[in-house]
Design a protein around this motif. Structure first.
Motif: not given
Length: 158
Positions: A1-6
């Motif tokens: 998962m790529r949460h908070n990878k902006k």
């Protein structure tokens, strides 16, 4: 998962990415525009706009913070002396990205990133557009204006 990878990693390690963005920011400040890929230009805009905002207030702490990012004394001097004067009244949006097409080798989307206040051609076009009237007289109003003009000139000739 790529949460908070902006932000875009641009296919590089952190040190390489930081060096590349620093060098691109220095080139942008010195030359006022550079030709690069769209992904790098978007990453550069995120990197350089806070530095330009800091340059609006010339203090020793701001100079040190900008120098810690750019690491070139001549660029920091250029930024605080010349560029800061031009962007002083602008609240943000110091850069413009113009798409130029696709690179032939790998079909990467290319663009031109530039400092907004340094493109004289764009500034002239916006001034001309502001002067142009948007209202338009109908055919009857134009005919009446033509009839009134010769009538007004005839008594003046007598």
């Amino acid at each position: 998962m790529r949460h908070n990878k902006k932000f875009n990693h641009l296919g590089r390690k952190a040190n390489h990415r930081a060096s590349m963005l620093s060098n691109m920011a220095c080139s942008l400040i010195m030359h006022k525009r550079i030709h690069t890929t769209l992904a790098k230009a978007k990453a550069l805009r995120i990197y350089v706009e806070p530095l330009l905002t800091r340059a609006k207030e010339d203090s020793q702490s701001n100079r040190r913070l900008v120098f810690s990012e750019l690491k070139q004394k001549a660029v920091v001097t250029e930024l605080f002396q010349n560029v800061a004067e031009k962007i002083a009244n602008r609240p943000g949006g110091y850069t413009r990205i113009l798409r130029t097409g696709f690179r032939q080798g790998d079909a990467a989307e290319m663009c031109l990133i530039e400092l907004v206040d340094y493109n004289e051609n764009m500034l002239k076009e916006t001034k001309k557009a502001a002067k142009k009237s948007t209202r338009r007289a109908g055919k009857k109003a134009a005919a009446k204006a033509e009839e009134a003009a010769p009538a007004a000139e005839a008594p003046a000739a007598e």
